[in-house]
Enzyme design. Structure first.
Site, short mmCIF file in Angstrom:
data_model
loop_
_atom_site.label_atom_id
_atom_site.label_comp_id
_atom_site.label_asym_id
_atom_site.label_seq_id
_atom_site.Cartn_x
_atom_site.Cartn_y
_atom_site.Cartn_z
N GLU A 235 0.83 -1.21 0.00
CA GLU A 235 0.00 0.00 0.00
C GLU A 235 0.86 1.26 0.00
O GLU A 235 0.53 2.25 0.61
CB GLU A 235 -0.89 0.03 1.26
CG GLU A 235 -1.86 -1.11 1.34
CD GLU A 235 -3.27 -0.68 1.01
OE1 GLU A 235 -3.43 0.36 0.37
OE2 GLU A 235 -4.19 -1.38 1.40
N GLY A 236 1.95 1.19 -0.68
CA GLY A 236 2.86 2.33 -0.64
C GLY A 236 3.86 2.16 0.48
O GLY A 236 3.50 2.17 1.64
#
Lengths: 427, 574
Positions: free
Chosen positions: B379-380
């Site tokens: 998610e980053g």
């Protein structure tokens, strides 16, 4: 004054074995040249032969000194003896051996030359003797021999602590080990003979990029009688993934060339010389001109990074006191796409190199390639036939293709040769 | 961590345009777009009406949440065998069926399409429970937080009607296909290509994607591919487009599941598309608009992370709260960074406390450690999110401060004098008043100290940001070490605000063990205060604490040789 008698001794006036005699015994051993007087290179440049050779080597040196070692306690002409021995060491090939110097130091008397008391120390005691010790150490320094704990011990015995030779020895012990590592890119101690291996080494020195790949383009040796046994002209080419300034983050070389565009020509320049100690190599460069400022960087694509903005849309510039981009020493250079070292620097071989590069960079086939070769310094082995333009080459610059002025500092081969010459450390 | 979510919730509830279950609460908010809380912090302004008092949900909603929570908790404690899932690297089909029956595959899908239509609070609360097992949490998140989010936020009504019902029931599982072997966060290097057919009715999709969660189970993929688009200048450009691709379209194959360190039950594999026919009705958004769609999906999917880590820590220690939605993308990113790093530290500590026992596979702690490690990466990655947080804030602050900074730089005497005077007052010790502490302060008197520290930090942070913009301007994009510190400070500030707000509410209404909360808040705020001060000191020009140049130099030397360059200590020179 007090050395008159020593000088007299040195001239052998009082009989006995004068130092000149001793020196003669040393030089007798060294004066037999054995084999290579004619080439003009001084004898000490040759690597020392193996110790079995009775004319040279530590054995010979030891032999020269052994007579003197057997008669200790003669207080005659030691200084001249040392001077003569030092002069003879290179000829005998023992100049880089610490043991030889130790042998020499053991000949010196221990005790008599040590000043007694602070007042004597004040009066610059035994200047010539200390000078002699310094000469020994100086020769060691010149030949890169690092003194040992034993050297220091011997010197201490001969000259006493706080004497000039011992101080010099301490300084040498501090600096010489450090200076050995001072070269960030040291050459291996034994260089390959000029040829393929030397070319590879040279290319690695010019551009030490781990991503760069070195390929060898070489025609197989034909079977005809004429060319049999000769090494075919080879090209060792290097494909670089970097731009002009090292350490910069840069795109792949194909992207560089592709971005360069087919409208502007790329230049093959050379030969430039590169010195590896005493070998001279010649290399050629494929480069393009730097982009004019208005074409330089395309504006950052806003859709590049998914996670964070690569470019802030603000109207603020960097403060001048924080801006250390500009460096007077850094010169604007265009991108360098490839390097090569050719065995024969004629157009045909270089054309083969370009053709080889074209396999990985098809865009090179459509880009005009201009050969700007300096004919003043042809490498050895250049064939005499007139350069035939290989495929895709535009003839030498006409008015249309007149390149802009070369940026200052971009060396032609003569300047490049001067810049690239190695200076020996410590000289 | 939980408190942070709570604040996020408040902001989101207010900002969300969709139907909210409790219009009573909604009426207190205006619908006009307000600048977000975090971005205002970059200017040194504290919008206390957004965070104080701590957001609450009404009794009815609370009852509804508890109604949902019961069966899910029961399911997870009885029928989910995490150890077995970890060992087999597979979620058993019975468990999957149980999850589908509970409706957990359609938590965010509106009720008209057959989903549960939960609000964000409830989703987060349930997320706390589902994350008791990391693999199940990731499978569900990949399905709804990113897999079908594209259809939810950018899809047309026909697309929603076609796909959402089956996705909600769990009959089809969704996956999100963006990453390729050559491109992580670089959207420009996506190689998957979608070419329009001659009759213009469908696209041919070719390419492969890597590390796709649910890749083996999913039948509906949100795929991002390059298409040729004629932009408004008339030039032909390559832009990214989002497609809904069904497995039935043909040409979709997947590789074998990857063997991972943690979340082993989640199915991660490569997905290959070979001449897959995608009808043009399946384009999400418009052709060439895939970048925006991708960014929105990623930003909105991020908040679920916070609740996931909260739930996991809760199992080990026991605590926390809830997250939110759009335009609080900065807050969502901050929550993700803070919660993932907090979770990792806590889990490591837990393992350490147990010593050798924690290390053995017989106990679940090592599984939690492995599952938690991925939180910092997907998610980053945290580093990238820090860049995002700092740069978004700088952009916002920069826009507002540009004029002022330009005035100073021009050398206007009056302005310069004003600045000098202000700096002098700062050095003498200025008294900042944001209205948190004191007679009319919104913070409970027990938290005065923490409130004061927060105010001080916020004020100095504003000054620091101004200083940085003056020094670097827009080239601050290249100063990543500086941006990292800025991000750390703002994350700490947000966390302090959330903690103070929550503890203040807790003690004001008298929740159980409120004194414990107050104690924790004070500890955390003091620590964060000192860390922030140190970071801000490092950001000053010519600071002694700033080791950036030295670090960059050392890094450059190592990178040149790509190895450790020091000699061995046993080497001798003579």
């Amino acid at each position: 004054m007090r050395l008159h008698w020593a000088h007299a001794l040195s001239r052998g006036l009082w009989g006995g074995w004068g130092p000149s005699q001793a020196a003669r015994s040393v030089s007798r051993h060294s004066s037999r040249p054995a084999g290579d007087p004619a080439s003009g290179a001084p004898a000490w440049r040759d690597p020392p032969r193996d110790a079995q050779d009775s004319d040279r080597g530590p054995a010979a040196f030891a032999a020269a000194l052994e007579t003197l070692e057997r008669i200790p306690g003669r207080r005659v002409g030691r200084l001249e003896l040392v001077a003569a021995a030092l002069a003879a060491m290179p000829a005998l090939g023992v100049a880089r051996e610490r043991e030889a110097y130790h042998r020499l130091l053991r000949l010196l008397p221990r005790g008599p030359w040590v000043p007694r008391g602070p007042i004597q120390r004040l009066l610059a005691p035994f200047p010539q003797q200390q000078e002699c010790g310094l000469q020994i150490l100086e020769q060691m320094e010149r030949y890169g021999v690092v003194p040992d704990a034993e050297t220091r011990f011997l010197l201490l015995g001969v000259f006493g602590p706080r004497s000039r030779p011992v101080r010099k020895c301490q300084r040498m012990l501090y600096w010489l080990p450090r200076l050995r590592h001072v070269d960030p890119h040291p050459l291996p101690s034994v260089l390959p003979p000029p040829g393929l291996a030397a070319a590879r080494l040279g290319l690695r020195r010019i551009a030490n990029d781990p991503d760069a790949r070195i390929t060898v383009y070489q025609r197989p040796v034909p079977d005809e009688g004429d060319n049999e046994g000769s090494v075919e002209p080879y090209i060792v080419g290097e494909r670089r993934g970097t731009q002009g300034n090292p350490g910069a983050q840069s795109p792949e070389q194909q992207e560089l060339l592709a971005r360069h565009g087919t409208a502007r020509p790329v230049f093959v320049e050379g030969p430039f010389s590169l010195w590896l100690r005493s070998t001279q190599l010649w290399y050629y460069v494929l480069r393009g001109d730097p982009l004019p400022p208005h074409l330089r960087e395309d504006p950052p694509d806003p859709e590049r990074s998914l996670y964070y903005p690569l470019h802030l849309d603000l109207d603020l510039e960097r403060g001048p006191w924080d801006d250390d981009d500009f460096d007077v020493d850094e010169v604007e250079e265009g991108p360098v796409f490839a390097l090569c070292m050719a065995g024969a620097g004629d157009r045909r071989t270089l054309g083969k190199w370009i053709a080889g590069l074209q396999e990985a960079n098809p865009v090179l086939g459509r880009t005009p390639v201009v050969f700007r070769l300096q004919d003043g310094d042809p490498p050895a082995g250049a064939t005499g036939d007139p350069p035939t333009p290989p495929l895709g080459v535009v003839p030498p610059p006409s008015a249309v293709l007149e390149p802009p002025d070369l940026p200052r500092g971009y060396g032609h081969s003569t300047q490049g040769g001067g810049n690239k010459g190695n200076t020996a450390p410590g000289e | 961590m939980a408190a942070t979510r709570g604040l996020l919730l408040r902001a989101l509830r207010a900002a969300r345009p969709g139907p909210v279950a409790f219009p009573a609460v909604r009426r207190l908010r205006t619908a006009a777009p307000r600048p977000a809380f975090a971005k205002e912090l970059f200017l040194g302004t504290l919008r206390k009406e957004e965070v104080f008092p701590y957001p609450e949900i009404s009794n009815e909603e609370l009852a509804e949440i508890n109604q949902f929570v019961g069966p899910v908790e029961k399911f997870f404690s009885e029928e989910v065998d995490s150890k077995k899932i970890d060992q087999d690297a597979k979620i058993p089909p019975e468990t999957l069926k149980g999850l589908k029956d509970l409706g957990l595959f359609g938590m965010q899908i509106p009720e008209e399409y057959g989903g549960l239509g939960l609000s964000n609070t409830m989703y987060a609360r349930l997320g706390e429970i589902t994350s008791l097992d990391g693999s199940i949490a990731v499978t569900l998140a990949a399905h709804q937080a990113i897999g079908l989010k594209g259809i939810l936020i950018a899809g047309t009504d026909e697309q929603k009607a076609k796909y959402l019902p089956r996705l909600a029931s769990g009959e089809h599982i969704a996956a999100f296909c963006l990453t390729e072997p050559g491109s992580g966060s670089d959207a420009a290097s996506i190689q998957t290509r979608a070419t329009l057919s001659e009759d213009g009715k469908y696209f041919l999709l070719n390419g492969s994607k890597v590390w796709i969660s649910n890749g083996g189970l999913a039948s509906i993929f949100t795929v991002f591919a390059r298409t040729e688009v004629v932009d408004k200048d008339g030039q032909l450009k390559d832009k990214i487009t989002a497609f809904i691709v069904e497995r039935d379209f043909g040409g979709v194959t997947h590789g074998k599941p990857e063997d991972k360190l943690g979340i082993r039950g989640s199915n991660t594999c490569e997905v290959h598309f070979e001449n897959t026919k995608v009808p043009i009705e399946n384009v999400i958004g418009e052709v060439g608009g895939g970048f925006k769609v991708a960014m929105n999906i990623l930003n909105s999917g991020r908040f679920s992370m916070g609740s996931a880590s909260a739930g996991m820590i809760k199992k080990l220690i026991g605590m926390m709260d809830r997250p939110g939605f759009p335009d609080c993308s900065v807050e969502a990113a901050m929550v993700k960074v803070f919660s993932s790093e907090g979770a990792w530290t806590c889990v490591s500590e837990a393992l350490q406390i147990l010593g050798g026992l924690g290390y053995m596979k017989d106990y679940p702690y090592e599984r939690y450690l492995r599952d938690t490690r991925i939180l910092l990466i997907f998610e980053g990655t945290n580093e990238i999110l820090r860049m995002y947080i700092a740069l978004t804030g700088m952009q916002y602050a920069g826009k507002i401060l540009t004029d002022k900074i330009k005035e100073i730089k021009k050398g206007n005497v009056g302005v310069a004098l004003g600045e000098a005077l202000s700096k002098l007052r700062d050095m003498m010790g200025r008294k900042v008043d944001y209205g948190l502490v004191g007679d009319r302060g919104v913070v409970h008197p027990s938290l005065q100290e923490s409130g004061k520290k927060l105010e001080e930090n916020i004020y100095y942070f504003g000054t620091t940001v101004r200083g940085l913009l003056t020094r670097f301007g827009k080239t601050i994009v290249d100063e990543q070490l500086v941006l990292k510190r800025v991000a750390d400070i703002i994350i700490n500030l947000y966390a302090m605000t959330a903690a103070i707000s929550r503890a203040s509410r807790s003690i004001s209404i008298g929740l159980r063990n409120h004194d414990h909360e107050v104690l924790l808040t004070n500890i955390f705020c003091t620590e964060a205060y000192f860390k922030n001060n140190y970071a801000m000191a490092q950001l000053q020009k010519y600071a002694d604490e700033n080791l950036d140049d030295c670090i960059k130099k050392a890094a450059k030397q190592v990178l040149e040789k790509r190895a450790y360059i020091c000699s061995h200590p046993l080497d001798r020179t003579f």
